[in-house]
Design a protein around this motif. Structure first.
Motif, PDB file in Angstrom:
ATOM      1  N   LYS A 153       0.910  -1.237   0.097  1.00 20.04           N
ATOM      2  CA  LYS A 153       0.075   0.064  -0.034  1.00 20.04           C
ATOM      3  C   LYS A 153       0.726   1.106  -0.001  1.00 20.04           C
ATOM      4  N   GLU A 154       2.025   1.189   0.744  1.00 19.65           N
ATOM      5  CA  GLU A 154       2.764   2.493   1.110  1.00 19.65           C
ATOM      6  C   GLU A 154       3.459   2.546  -0.428  1.00 19.65           C
ATOM      7  N   GLN A 166       1.777   4.714  -3.293  1.00 17.18           N
ATOM      8  CA  GLN A 166       1.035   5.966  -2.790  1.00 17.18           C
ATOM      9  C   GLN A 166       2.425   6.843  -3.368  1.00 17.18           C
ATOM     10  N   ARG A 198       4.960   9.830  -2.694  1.00 13.80           N
ATOM     11  CA  ARG A 198       5.786  10.352  -1.666  1.00 13.80           C
ATOM     12  C   ARG A 198       6.791  11.294  -2.240  1.00 13.80           C
ATOM     13  N   LYS A 240       6.335   7.663  -7.359  1.00 13.60           N
ATOM     14  CA  LYS A 240       5.141   6.843  -6.885  1.00 13.60           C
ATOM     15  C   LYS A 240       5.778   5.567  -7.842  1.00 13.60           C
ATOM     16  N   GLU A 277      -2.449  14.806  -3.571  1.00 14.96           N
ATOM     17  CA  GLU A 277      -1.342  14.709  -2.826  1.00 14.96           C
ATOM     18  C   GLU A 277      -0.317  15.845  -2.816  1.00 14.96           C
TER      19      GLU A 277
END
Length: 330
Positions: free
Chosen positions: A4-5, A8, A10, A53, A97
């Motif tokens: 999941k991380e 995403q 970042r 990502k 984001e």
């Protein structure tokens, strides 16, 4: 949890060297995504933002280098001149984001994609709520030239371009390297006064120095010097790997009389081939606004391509109207 991380967006917190290593995977990347351009824009109040990502399998990445200016009322403008790089199927959630990272309420994001137009890319962008701007900052047409050999290049010049080059070779001008940012900005100022160039098309002395400091030895600047030792034309390219990228180009009335732009560009071709460069990005052309520049670049035998161009996103109608109004009159 790890998957999941990884799926995403970042903030990229690695070193400049690590960023460069990632960029090397993607042939569409230009100097606008490099650290040098970030250093340049930082000198003018822009804050750098790098976001990345990876998909769940970690075999595909999407990344960008953007530049941010903050305004009152929890508002920001995000400019991404080098485009979004990598897998366009990873675009979901990017806009929100960015707002979250910047901790702002209102935001407008403008992206310019340098790569060749692909309808599947546009579909992915539209699916993720990106739209074409009312007023683009630049044309989506570019000229690319393959640097094979001087003889092959000369064989592809248009008749008109080759005649102008011969006239320039017979003139009293000589080509020298330029080291002063004031010479460049002075020519731009002259062109602004004589041709009514828009502000977005000229560089100030401070901007020229900033770019020269940022790119250093990877910036090649040639000037045409007349018999009175005055510079009547300049051209500069950024050397990135085995590619050349146009950055400065300016010629005054005397330079046009000498066809100085042709001789300088020919010298750039020679130098680029000598350095092992294989491609030259002659930058954007706008035939409807500047037919002369369009014919000049086209006359080299370069390929005119349609790029993906500009897209924007905002959560404020007021910001959208203000930015597009600014672009119209800048």
């Amino acid at each position: 949890m790890g998957s999941k991380e990884n799926n995403q967006w970042r903030v990229f917190k690695g070193s400049n060297e690590q960023w460069l290593e990632i960029l090397k995977k993607y042939p569409e990347v230009t100097y606008l995504s490099d650290n040098e351009w970030a250093n340049h824009l930082n000198n003018f109040g822009w804050k750098s933002l790098r976001i990345i990502k990876a998909n769940q399998k970690k075999d595909s990445e999407t990344l960008l280098q953007g530049f941010v200016k903050f305004f009152p009322f929890s508002t920001a403008f995000v400019w991404i001149p080098g485009g979004i790089i990598g897998n366009y199927e990873n675009l979901n959630g990017l806009q929100q984001e960015i707002r979250k990272i910047l901790k702002i309420r209102f935001c407008i994001i403008r992206v310019r994609f340098p790569q060749k137009y692909n309808i599947s890319y546009e579909i992915e962008l539209l699916k993720n709520n990106w739209v074409r701007p009312i007023v683009a900052l630049s044309s989506n047409l570019k000229v690319f030239l393959k640097l094979n050999s001087i003889q092959m290049l000369k064989g592809n010049f248009s008749r008109s371009w080759f005649r102008s080059l011969k006239k320039s070779c017979k003139s009293d001008i000589k080509i020298i390297e330029i080291k002063s940012p004031n010479i460049i900005s002075g020519l731009y100022k002259e062109m602004q006064n004589n041709k009514g160039l828009r502000q977005k098309d000229i560089y100030s002395g401070k901007q020229c120095k900033s770019i020269m400091d940022a790119f250093g030895k990877n910036l090649l600047i040639f000037g045409a010097q007349d018999k009175f030792n005055k510079i009547c034309s300049i051209r500069a390219v950024i050397i990135r790997g085995n590619k050349l990228n146009d950055i400065f180009a300016a010629t005054n009335n005397l330079g046009r009389l000498y066809f100085a732009s042709h001789l300088i560009l020919y010298k750039v071709f020679e130098k680029g081939i000598d350095l092992g460069c294989i491609e030259y990005d002659l930058s954007n052309v706008e035939p409807e606004r500047s037919l002369g520049v369009y014919n000049f670049k086209k006359g080299t035998g370069g390929e005119i391509i349609q790029t993906l161009g500009e897209f924007e996103w905002t959560n404020s109608i007021a910001l959208k109207l203000l930015l597009n109004l600014y672009c119209r009159f800048k």
